[in-house]
Design a protein around this motif. Structure first.
Motif, PDB file in Angstrom:
ATOM      1  N   ASP A 237       0.905  -1.273   0.008  1.00 42.73           N
ATOM      2  CA  ASP A 237      -0.091  -0.080   0.026  1.00 42.73           C
ATOM      3  C   ASP A 237       0.877   1.360  -0.023  1.00 42.73           C
ATOM      4  O   ASP A 237       0.300   2.384  -0.053  1.00 42.73           O
ATOM      5  N   GLN A 238       2.047   1.244   0.061  1.00 40.65           N
ATOM      6  CA  GLN A 238       3.145   2.357   0.101  1.00 40.65           C
ATOM      7  C   GLN A 238       3.853   2.808  -1.293  1.00 40.65           C
ATOM      8  O   GLN A 238       3.774   3.716  -1.622  1.00 40.65           O
ATOM      9  N   TYR A 239       4.007   1.564  -1.849  1.00 40.79           N
ATOM     10  CA  TYR A 239       4.937   1.761  -3.120  1.00 40.79           C
ATOM     11  C   TYR A 239       4.178   0.762  -4.024  1.00 40.79           C
ATOM     12  O   TYR A 239       3.577  -0.342  -3.956  1.00 40.79           O
ATOM     13  N   GLU A 240       4.093   1.411  -5.290  1.00 40.18           N
ATOM     14  CA  GLU A 240       3.388   0.726  -6.558  1.00 40.18           C
ATOM     15  C   GLU A 240       4.386  -0.133  -7.410  1.00 40.18           C
ATOM     16  O   GLU A 240       5.307   0.334  -7.837  1.00 40.18           O
ATOM     17  N   LEU A 241       4.274  -1.704  -7.017  1.00 38.64           N
ATOM     18  CA  LEU A 241       5.013  -2.338  -7.753  1.00 38.64           C
ATOM     19  C   LEU A 241       4.097  -3.239  -8.829  1.00 38.64           C
ATOM     20  O   LEU A 241       3.107  -3.669  -8.465  1.00 38.64           O
ATOM     21  N   LYS A 242       4.649  -2.903 -10.082  1.00 42.66           N
ATOM     22  CA  LYS A 242       3.940  -3.685 -11.240  1.00 42.66           C
ATOM     23  C   LYS A 242       4.503  -5.005 -11.365  1.00 42.66           C
ATOM     24  O   LYS A 242       5.628  -4.928 -11.759  1.00 42.66           O
ATOM     25  N   ALA A 243       3.760  -6.007 -11.607  1.00 42.78           N
ATOM     26  CA  ALA A 243       4.298  -7.324 -11.880  1.00 42.78           C
ATOM     27  C   ALA A 243       4.017  -7.555 -13.617  1.00 42.78           C
ATOM     28  O   ALA A 243       3.075  -7.177 -14.026  1.00 42.78           O
ATOM     29  N   PRO A 244       5.142  -7.733 -14.145  1.00 37.40           N
ATOM     30  CA  PRO A 244       5.258  -7.993 -15.538  1.00 37.40           C
ATOM     31  C   PRO A 244       4.256  -9.552 -15.824  1.00 37.40           C
ATOM     32  O   PRO A 244       4.225 -10.255 -14.988  1.00 37.40           O
ATOM     33  N   ARG A 256       0.047 -25.805  -7.674  1.00 31.25           N
ATOM     34  CA  ARG A 256       0.270 -26.163  -6.313  1.00 31.25           C
ATOM     35  C   ARG A 256       0.800 -25.064  -5.677  1.00 31.25           C
ATOM     36  O   ARG A 256       1.059 -24.697  -4.373  1.00 31.25           O
ATOM     37  N   LYS A 257       1.473 -24.159  -6.448  1.00 32.73           N
ATOM     38  CA  LYS A 257       2.116 -22.777  -5.982  1.00 32.73           C
ATOM     39  C   LYS A 257       1.517 -21.787  -6.518  1.00 32.73           C
ATOM     40  O   LYS A 257       0.988 -21.530  -7.343  1.00 32.73           O
ATOM     41  N   TYR A 258       1.423 -20.648  -5.592  1.00 27.15           N
ATOM     42  CA  TYR A 258       0.768 -19.209  -5.839  1.00 27.15           C
ATOM     43  C   TYR A 258       1.831 -18.145  -5.406  1.00 27.15           C
ATOM     44  O   TYR A 258       2.343 -18.219  -4.407  1.00 27.15           O
ATOM     45  N   CYS A 259       1.797 -17.171  -6.597  1.00 31.91           N
ATOM     46  CA  CYS A 259       2.499 -15.930  -6.382  1.00 31.91           C
ATOM     47  C   CYS A 259       1.705 -14.653  -5.952  1.00 31.91           C
ATOM     48  O   CYS A 259       0.783 -14.632  -6.764  1.00 31.91           O
ATOM     49  N   HIS A 260       1.727 -14.160  -4.619  1.00 39.81           N
ATOM     50  CA  HIS A 260       0.888 -13.182  -4.425  1.00 39.81           C
ATOM     51  C   HIS A 260       1.261 -11.898  -5.055  1.00 39.81           C
ATOM     52  O   HIS A 260       0.497 -10.662  -4.996  1.00 39.81           O
ATOM     53  N   PHE A 261       2.348 -11.824  -5.700  1.00 41.46           N
ATOM     54  CA  PHE A 261       2.759 -10.761  -6.414  1.00 41.46           C
ATOM     55  C   PHE A 261       2.420 -10.622  -7.837  1.00 41.46           C
ATOM     56  O   PHE A 261       1.836  -9.524  -8.249  1.00 41.46           O
ATOM     57  N   HIS A 262       2.333 -11.757  -8.612  1.00 40.22           N
ATOM     58  CA  HIS A 262       1.820 -11.760  -9.692  1.00 40.22           C
ATOM     59  C   HIS A 262       0.255 -12.360  -9.851  1.00 40.22           C
ATOM     60  O   HIS A 262      -0.502 -12.069 -10.776  1.00 40.22           O
ATOM     61  N   LYS A 263      -0.223 -12.713  -8.455  1.00 42.89           N
ATOM     62  CA  LYS A 263      -1.727 -13.272  -8.483  1.00 42.89           C
ATOM     63  C   LYS A 263      -1.908 -14.195  -9.219  1.00 42.89           C
ATOM     64  O   LYS A 263      -3.050 -14.061  -9.959  1.00 42.89           O
ATOM     65  N   CYS A 265      -0.699 -18.662 -10.350  1.00 45.82           N
ATOM     66  CA  CYS A 265       0.061 -19.775  -9.733  1.00 45.82           C
ATOM     67  C   CYS A 265       1.220 -20.080 -10.564  1.00 45.82           C
ATOM     68  O   CYS A 265       1.242 -19.567 -11.796  1.00 45.82           O
ATOM     69  N   GLY A 266       2.058 -21.009 -10.139  1.00 50.81           N
ATOM     70  CA  GLY A 266       3.208 -21.079 -11.086  1.00 50.81           C
ATOM     71  C   GLY A 266       4.601 -21.288 -10.156  1.00 50.81           C
ATOM     72  O   GLY A 266       5.502 -22.141 -10.349  1.00 50.81           O
ATOM     73  N   HIS A 267       4.672 -20.385  -9.130  1.00 49.61           N
ATOM     74  CA  HIS A 267       5.575 -20.328  -8.297  1.00 49.61           C
ATOM     75  C   HIS A 267       5.344 -19.490  -6.981  1.00 49.61           C
ATOM     76  O   HIS A 267       4.299 -18.824  -7.147  1.00 49.61           O
ATOM     77  N   GLU A 268       6.141 -19.932  -6.093  1.00 51.81           N
ATOM     78  CA  GLU A 268       6.019 -19.082  -4.708  1.00 51.81           C
ATOM     79  C   GLU A 268       6.295 -17.625  -4.842  1.00 51.81           C
ATOM     80  O   GLU A 268       7.316 -17.335  -5.436  1.00 51.81           O
ATOM     81  N   THR A 269       5.648 -16.856  -3.689  1.00 52.30           N
ATOM     82  CA  THR A 269       5.938 -15.524  -3.756  1.00 52.30           C
ATOM     83  C   THR A 269       7.401 -15.322  -3.212  1.00 52.30           C
ATOM     84  O   THR A 269       8.032 -14.527  -3.703  1.00 52.30           O
ATOM     85  N   ASN A 270       8.008 -16.235  -2.263  1.00 53.38           N
ATOM     86  CA  ASN A 270       9.386 -15.977  -1.718  1.00 53.38           C
ATOM     87  C   ASN A 270      10.440 -16.444  -3.121  1.00 53.38           C
ATOM     88  O   ASN A 270      11.616 -16.070  -3.107  1.00 53.38           O
ATOM     89  N   GLU A 271       9.924 -17.155  -4.048  1.00 52.11           N
ATOM     90  CA  GLU A 271      10.662 -17.674  -5.334  1.00 52.11           C
ATOM     91  C   GLU A 271      10.574 -16.785  -6.404  1.00 52.11           C
ATOM     92  O   GLU A 271      11.445 -16.662  -7.474  1.00 52.11           O
ATOM     93  N   CYS A 272       9.884 -15.783  -6.290  1.00 53.28           N
ATOM     94  CA  CYS A 272       9.434 -14.673  -7.578  1.00 53.28           C
ATOM     95  C   CYS A 272      10.916 -13.870  -7.883  1.00 53.28           C
ATOM     96  O   CYS A 272      10.961 -13.039  -7.003  1.00 53.28           O
ATOM     97  N   LYS A 273      11.239 -14.035  -8.763  1.00 50.98           N
ATOM     98  CA  LYS A 273      12.518 -13.083  -9.552  1.00 50.98           C
ATOM     99  C   LYS A 273      12.386 -11.488  -9.553  1.00 50.98           C
ATOM    100  O   LYS A 273      12.826 -10.733  -9.482  1.00 50.98           O
ATOM    101  N   HIS A 274      10.864 -11.457 -10.244  1.00 52.82           N
ATOM    102  CA  HIS A 274      10.292 -10.142 -10.402  1.00 52.82           C
ATOM    103  C   HIS A 274      10.286  -9.419  -9.090  1.00 52.82           C
ATOM    104  O   HIS A 274      10.762  -8.030  -9.079  1.00 52.82           O
ATOM    105  N   LEU A 275       9.588  -9.944  -8.246  1.00 54.97           N
ATOM    106  CA  LEU A 275       9.629  -9.229  -6.806  1.00 54.97           C
ATOM    107  C   LEU A 275      10.992  -9.082  -6.497  1.00 54.97           C
ATOM    108  O   LEU A 275      11.224  -7.967  -5.705  1.00 54.97           O
TER     109      LEU A 275
END
Length: 346
Positions: A237-244, A256-263, A265-275
């Motif tokens: 809510d503080q900074y605007e991060l746009k997920a490609p 089985r894996k979900y990324c809250h940054f990309h919203k 599935c496919g990989h975990e949030t802690n494994e997201c390279k874009h984030l």
């Protein structure tokens, strides 16, 4: 069975029942074939054994004499004996499970819905329409159905056909040559980026004289004190991060894996390279210092104007500043200035 034969009766051309298929399906097919020929009830009973084979044929032969008075009784005896071969009857609960997927095409959803609806006996049209509306994604097509006050499944399927046709006609065809022409006519304008200077400083600096720090050019990964998912929850809510956009097809992603940054599935949030890259960019801008280890490095923004001011103020002792021109050089005119130079030359 002892009634006179019905004239000109053609045996039904259906697959013979051998106890391995659904008895209801076999009985329904037989009824339709005999209905076309408009035969009487006795003829239906006489010709029915010709559609049986194997165990089913033995069952019919073992029926007690005079135990069947009409075709209705024969049908009940047949379906009751082979009840174990009946397929599981589907209900409206099965139809409620047909939901359009996140990226499923409308045509695919309608096909699955109709296939399931055909397997439900005595399906109410109103109930089927409600299940169809609930299964649609909340997008433009569903909005159009509500806007037009569509109230029956027949009308909804008619709108489906028109919507699919319009979508296919208006779909943008990708032509590489046309894209090149468009880029030639309207070339992209290169907007210069605003230059910013960020310096890396240690937490324990004790230098007496302030030196100008060079911009940080290290590509080493930054280690944060918390995991990426926890940081994302705090700063979303503080900074605007746009997920490609993800290039991996949906069918190839790990459900089985979900990324809250990309919203997605496919990989975990802690494994997201874009984030990870987005958080490192914020860290270089000095906005993630609270999430860096206390003994690590911190980032701060460099003010170029203050640096120049300090350099101007710090002068060496051996330098003598001389003012040339003006009243101190003999006067404001060129003639006065030349006379002043002559005085100095003597």
């Amino acid at each position: 069975m002892e009634s006179p034969p019905f004239p000109k009766v053609k045996l039904p051309t259906i697959e013979r029942f051998d106890e391995t298929t659904d008895p209801d399906d076999h009985l329904s097919a037989y009824k339709h074939k005999m209905y076309v020929q408009a035969v009487d009830d006795a003829t239906r009973c006489k010709n029915f054994p010709a559609t049986l084979k194997g165990v089913a044929q033995k069952w019919f032969n073992n029926l007690p004499p005079d135990s069947v008075n009409n075709f209705t009784e024969l049908s009940i005896l047949f379906t009751s004996h082979f009840v174990a071969n009946r397929q599981k009857q589907k209900t409206i609960m099965h139809l409620d499970k047909i939901i359009q997927g996140p990226k499923e095409a409308l045509r695919s959803f309608v096909k699955r819905f109709n296939l399931e609806a055909l397997q439900i006996q005595y399906l109410n049209a109103g109930v089927a329409f409600d299940a169809f509306i609930r299964g649609l994604r909340p997008e433009s097509f569903k909005f159009e159905l509500v806007k037009k006050k569509i109230s029956t499944l027949t009308e909804a399927l008619r709108e489906v056909e028109a919507f699919i046709h319009a979508t296919e006609v208006c779909a943008e065809a990708k032509h590489p040559e046309a894209k090149k022409i468009k880029e030639t006519i309207q070339p992209k304008k290169s907007i210069p980026k605003k230059a910013e200077t960020w310096a890396v400083t240690s937490m324990t600096t004790s230098s007496k004289r302030s030196k100008r720090a060079e911009p940080a050019t290290s590509d080493e990964p930054i280690e944060f004190s918390k995991d990426q998912y926890s940081i994302l929850l705090k700063i979303k809510d503080q900074y605007e991060l746009k997920a490609p956009a993800e290039k991996t097809p949906y069918k190839n992603k790990d459900k089985r894996k979900y990324c809250h940054f990309h919203k997605d599935c496919g990989h975990e949030t802690n494994e997201c390279k874009h984030l990870k890259r987005g958080l490192e960019d914020l860290a270089h801008k000095g906005k993630m210092n609270s999430y860096l280890p206390q003994a690590g490095r911190k980032f701060q923004k460099r003010d170029n104007r203050q640096g120049r001011r300090k350099e101007d103020e710090s002068t060496d002792e051996d330098v003598v500043l001389v003012i040339s021109g003006g009243l101190a050089a003999g006067g404001p005119t060129n003639r006065d200035h030349k006379n002043y130079l002559r005085e100095l030359a003597r």
